[in-house]
Design a protein around this motif. Sequence first.
Motif, PDB file in Angstrom:
ATOM      1  N   LYS A   1       0.797  -1.223   0.000  1.00  0.00           N
ATOM      2  CA  LYS A   1       0.000   0.000   0.000  1.00  0.00           C
ATOM      3  C   LYS A   1       0.826   1.266   0.000  1.00  0.00           C
ATOM      4  N   GLU A   2       1.948   1.223  -0.646  1.00  0.00           N
ATOM      5  CA  GLU A   2       2.764   2.422  -0.812  1.00  0.00           C
ATOM      6  C   GLU A   2       2.992   3.175   0.486  1.00  0.00           C
ATOM      7  N   GLY A   3       3.477   2.445   1.467  1.00  0.00           N
ATOM      8  CA  GLY A   3       3.879   3.130   2.687  1.00  0.00           C
ATOM      9  C   GLY A   3       2.903   3.047   3.821  1.00  0.00           C
ATOM     10  N   SER A   4       1.749   2.391   3.662  1.00  0.00           N
ATOM     11  CA  SER A   4       0.813   2.292   4.779  1.00  0.00           C
ATOM     12  C   SER A   4       1.345   1.302   5.796  1.00  0.00           C
ATOM     13  N   ILE A   5       1.601   1.772   6.996  1.00  0.00           N
ATOM     14  CA  ILE A   5       2.169   0.901   8.021  1.00  0.00           C
ATOM     15  C   ILE A   5       1.085   0.190   8.807  1.00  0.00           C
ATOM     16  N   VAL A   6       0.085   0.921   9.239  1.00  0.00           N
ATOM     17  CA  VAL A   6      -1.026   0.314   9.974  1.00  0.00           C
ATOM     18  C   VAL A   6      -2.325   0.916   9.465  1.00  0.00           C
ATOM     19  N   PRO A   7      -3.219   0.079   8.911  1.00  0.00           N
ATOM     20  CA  PRO A   7      -4.472   0.623   8.396  1.00  0.00           C
ATOM     21  C   PRO A   7      -5.358   1.110   9.537  1.00  0.00           C
ATOM     22  N   THR A   8      -6.219   2.068   9.250  1.00  0.00           N
ATOM     23  CA  THR A   8      -7.117   2.595  10.284  1.00  0.00           C
ATOM     24  C   THR A   8      -8.432   2.999   9.642  1.00  0.00           C
ATOM     25  N   VAL A   9      -9.499   2.986  10.405  1.00  0.00           N
ATOM     26  CA  VAL A   9     -10.818   3.336   9.886  1.00  0.00           C
ATOM     27  C   VAL A   9     -11.005   4.853   9.910  1.00  0.00           C
ATOM     28  N   ASP A  10     -10.776   5.478  11.057  1.00  0.00           N
ATOM     29  CA  ASP A  10     -10.850   6.935  11.181  1.00  0.00           C
ATOM     30  C   ASP A  10      -9.688   7.553  10.394  1.00  0.00           C
ATOM     31  N   PRO A  11      -9.958   8.447   9.437  1.00  0.00           N
ATOM     32  CA  PRO A  11      -8.880   8.965   8.575  1.00  0.00           C
ATOM     33  C   PRO A  11      -7.713   9.590   9.323  1.00  0.00           C
ATOM     34  N   LEU A  12      -7.998  10.171  10.491  1.00  0.00           N
ATOM     35  CA  LEU A  12      -6.910  10.829  11.224  1.00  0.00           C
ATOM     36  C   LEU A  12      -6.782  10.310  12.660  1.00  0.00           C
ATOM     37  N   ALA A  13      -7.241   9.095  12.909  1.00  0.00           N
ATOM     38  CA  ALA A  13      -7.208   8.571  14.280  1.00  0.00           C
ATOM     39  C   ALA A  13      -5.780   8.379  14.768  1.00  0.00           C
ATOM     40  N   ALA A  14      -4.926   7.796  13.921  1.00  0.00           N
ATOM     41  CA  ALA A  14      -3.546   7.557  14.344  1.00  0.00           C
ATOM     42  C   ALA A  14      -2.799   8.873  14.531  1.00  0.00           C
ATOM     43  N   CYS A  15      -3.062   9.829  13.653  1.00  0.00           N
ATOM     44  CA  CYS A  15      -2.426  11.144  13.796  1.00  0.00           C
ATOM     45  C   CYS A  15      -2.853  11.801  15.105  1.00  0.00           C
ATOM     46  N   ARG A  16      -4.137  11.738  15.411  1.00  0.00           N
ATOM     47  CA  ARG A  16      -4.640  12.334  16.646  1.00  0.00           C
ATOM     48  C   ARG A  16      -3.942  11.703  17.853  1.00  0.00           C
ATOM     49  N   ALA A  17      -3.805  10.345  17.848  1.00  0.00           N
ATOM     50  CA  ALA A  17      -3.154   9.659  18.970  1.00  0.00           C
ATOM     51  C   ALA A  17      -1.685  10.038  19.069  1.00  0.00           C
ATOM     52  N   ALA A  18      -1.019  10.132  17.912  1.00  0.00           N
ATOM     53  CA  ALA A  18       0.405  10.474  17.928  1.00  0.00           C
ATOM     54  C   ALA A  18       0.628  11.899  18.429  1.00  0.00           C
ATOM     55  N   TRP A  19      -0.186  12.826  17.942  1.00  0.00           N
ATOM     56  CA  TRP A  19      -0.015  14.223  18.357  1.00  0.00           C
ATOM     57  C   TRP A  19      -0.399  14.428  19.821  1.00  0.00           C
ATOM     58  N   SER A  20      -1.276  13.573  20.349  1.00  0.00           N
ATOM     59  CA  SER A  20      -1.682  13.732  21.749  1.00  0.00           C
ATOM     60  C   SER A  20      -0.509  13.548  22.701  1.00  0.00           C
ATOM     61  N   LEU A  21       0.575  12.926  22.213  1.00  0.00           N
ATOM     62  CA  LEU A  21       1.756  12.739  23.047  1.00  0.00           C
ATOM     63  C   LEU A  21       2.560  14.022  23.187  1.00  0.00           C
ATOM     64  N   GLN A  22       2.354  14.980  22.241  1.00  0.00           N
ATOM     65  CA  GLN A  22       3.149  16.201  22.247  1.00  0.00           C
ATOM     66  C   GLN A  22       2.340  17.465  22.517  1.00  0.00           C
ATOM     67  N   LEU A  23       1.017  17.383  22.302  1.00  0.00           N
ATOM     68  CA  LEU A  23       0.181  18.572  22.436  1.00  0.00           C
ATOM     69  C   LEU A  23      -0.730  18.458  23.648  1.00  0.00           C
ATOM     70  N   THR A  24      -1.102  19.610  24.199  1.00  0.00           N
ATOM     71  CA  THR A  24      -2.125  19.604  25.242  1.00  0.00           C
ATOM     72  C   THR A  24      -3.474  19.307  24.588  1.00  0.00           C
ATOM     73  N   ALA A  25      -4.482  19.037  25.414  1.00  0.00           N
ATOM     74  CA  ALA A  25      -5.802  18.701  24.876  1.00  0.00           C
ATOM     75  C   ALA A  25      -6.362  19.848  24.032  1.00  0.00           C
ATOM     76  N   ARG A  26      -6.212  21.099  24.503  1.00  0.00           N
ATOM     77  CA  ARG A  26      -6.720  22.251  23.751  1.00  0.00           C
ATOM     78  C   ARG A  26      -5.947  22.448  22.457  1.00  0.00           C
ATOM     79  N   GLU A  27      -4.636  22.325  22.515  1.00  0.00           N
ATOM     80  CA  GLU A  27      -3.810  22.466  21.310  1.00  0.00           C
ATOM     81  C   GLU A  27      -4.189  21.414  20.279  1.00  0.00           C
ATOM     82  N   LEU A  28      -4.466  20.198  20.756  1.00  0.00           N
ATOM     83  CA  LEU A  28      -4.828  19.120  19.839  1.00  0.00           C
ATOM     84  C   LEU A  28      -6.152  19.431  19.149  1.00  0.00           C
TER      85      LEU A  28
END
Length: 708
Positions: free
Chosen positions: A625-652
């Motif tokens: 899949k040309e670089g897809s590491i882990v498939p996900t249903v929510d288009p930005l679910a993995a991004c949201r989880a990854a950014w939650s490690l660096q951003l506050t809840a409001r920033e996210l």
Amino acid sequence: MLLDELLELDLGCVPHVLARLAAELDADSPTIREVAERLSADQRHGRLPLPSPLPLVPSIVRRFDATQFDDRDRELLTALSVCLDGGLDALLEFDGRSAAAIAAAPVGEHIRVHAGHSRFADPRLSIWIRATTGTAAIAGVHERLSAIFRRRGDRVSEGWHRARASLEAAPETAVELTVIARQLSEAGHPERALLLAREAAEHAVGGAREEAHLVAGASAVGAGFAAEAVAWFGGLYPHAAERRRLQALGGLFVAQAFEQGSVPEVDPRVLRPCTDDSDDWCHWTRAAALAAVLCAERGDRRGMRVWLDAVREGATRIGAEHELRDPVVALSWLIAGERDIGATVGSGPVTGGMLRALQAAMGGDVDLGLRVLASGGSGMPADADPFVPGFEHSPVVQAYRAVVEVLLLVWRGDIGLARDRLIQAAVVLPVSLPLAGLGVVLARRLDLAVLGELGPYARSLTEGLPAGARIDRLVDRGIQSFLAGSFDDAAATIRLWADLGSARTTMTVPALDELALDPDGRSTPAPSIEPPEIALAQSLRVRLATAGDGRWRSECVEVREEARTLRSPFARARVETMLGTQYAIRDDHPSARIHLEHAERLFELCGATAWARTIRGRLDRLDAKEGSIVPTVDPLAACRAAWSLQLTARELEVAMYAVGGAANRDIAEMLNFSVRTVEVHLGRVFAKLDVRSRVELTVLAHRTDHHL
């Protein structure tokens, strides 16, 4: 597997108890299940010894109910069932027949003879014989055996059978039985010692009874029977002689910590000896030393300091600064997570071997630490250890050594071997007791690394933990989710663990600390014991996890070079995994594939097969899949989880609305903010994620989600 079956029936047994049941029940699964139903949880979890004999259950009755023996054969089988060992000569003298004659008789099919020893062909027959033979008949067999062993000069067996033959109290046997029990306990046979000490306590009176309680408690501690030890030692308080209470104090602390999961909160000054006798002060000082180390194991630094002060006071009075105070202080602070403790070591298996091994590993030489432990387990006589005198050969001290060996193997990166060694130890030793349950944590992490889930050994050991023991189950769940490809669940779980205080062992075990970053990209600080390269590998993973696009090129080059210095294949594979993932996020698929392939080979090399399977899945998806590491249903679910490690809840929230195309004014209305507040939050988001505009933020979001 029977461990699994018992767990499903809510009858979980720790492995060394189940191994004992299998040996005494001819490994017959239905019988083991029936006996397990009759046992208490404390017996199944190793806190109390198994009953002797084991209960007569229906399957044993069915097995032997139709079996008939004449009086002579029944007496022979009864004698074999009550002997402390299966020495053949005494049984032949008891029966009057030769070995050949017994083998040819009907009873011969039930007895196995080899190298001068005899045993039941089916050990379940021993249970049936004792349950179906009258008390008077058994006492008569004991009396005859007592006379035989007296003629043979066997004090141990003679005293045991004489006491068992007495239907009334026989105080004259108690003193000798207690002496023999102490000798057996110190020689590394605590279960047999407990048997003799129990019998002595039944017959003893006055001071002899207190001594029998003391030896029974010490034997129970050595075997790991924490609840049994508490009962025996507790019987000495408050009315026993002060000297015996002081002798019992250290063992009572150990037993209570093993049973309840914490060290009793008591002021050492209240327990000080009332005399100037050096022996009394020696017992008090040793008890304080044990309490200090137990507090260190459980992360109680305040309690540790209090007890170490008592150790210093007592050691000064008895002149034991070098052999007891210094190594105990060093061991306590090392276990508590302090690195700068000097090179002080004592003698014996704990303040000598175990302390030296940990110091060597923390100095960067894990192999030396393993050699130190191997020399202590070579079967050669162990040096006396002033910290645990009389327990150098006990199963509990052997369990400490085994757990530390497994820890060092994990640090060296031998994951498969470490798991095998821990299972081997678990079937003969109480490995859930040392270092506040470190053996259980290791069993769980090793199962996850090899199986991808918790296996029966880890789950059984977990059930055997005392109620007060704490293990970081959230980390286990996070690792399991991560290996299953659920990055968002793993990240959320590890972040929750960090929010709840990051409970962990001070001795570093495989975790996912790089996912436990605060909003500023810092890892959660905690005192820890680990070799330098394990700390280096962790710092490299954190650097990769927090590197923004602006720093990525320089960071990846530096991390790649430093990763090559890692000797642990598991530690390096974890760094290679992070490198491969980060390259994939940045659409550099050839580089991603190279690092993920390196990680897969290294995980296979060290026996971490679940990690290897995970990487193989990522490689397959990368190819398909040309670089897809882990498939996900929510288009930005993995991004949201990854950014939650660096951003506050409001920033996210602001960042995700911006990625979705919302204007600043729209975001302000949706979140009930001012436009200026939205601008401030976006500025912080740009800085933390190392982007310069909404466009770069949106590209990074979709790229991150695509590859995680």
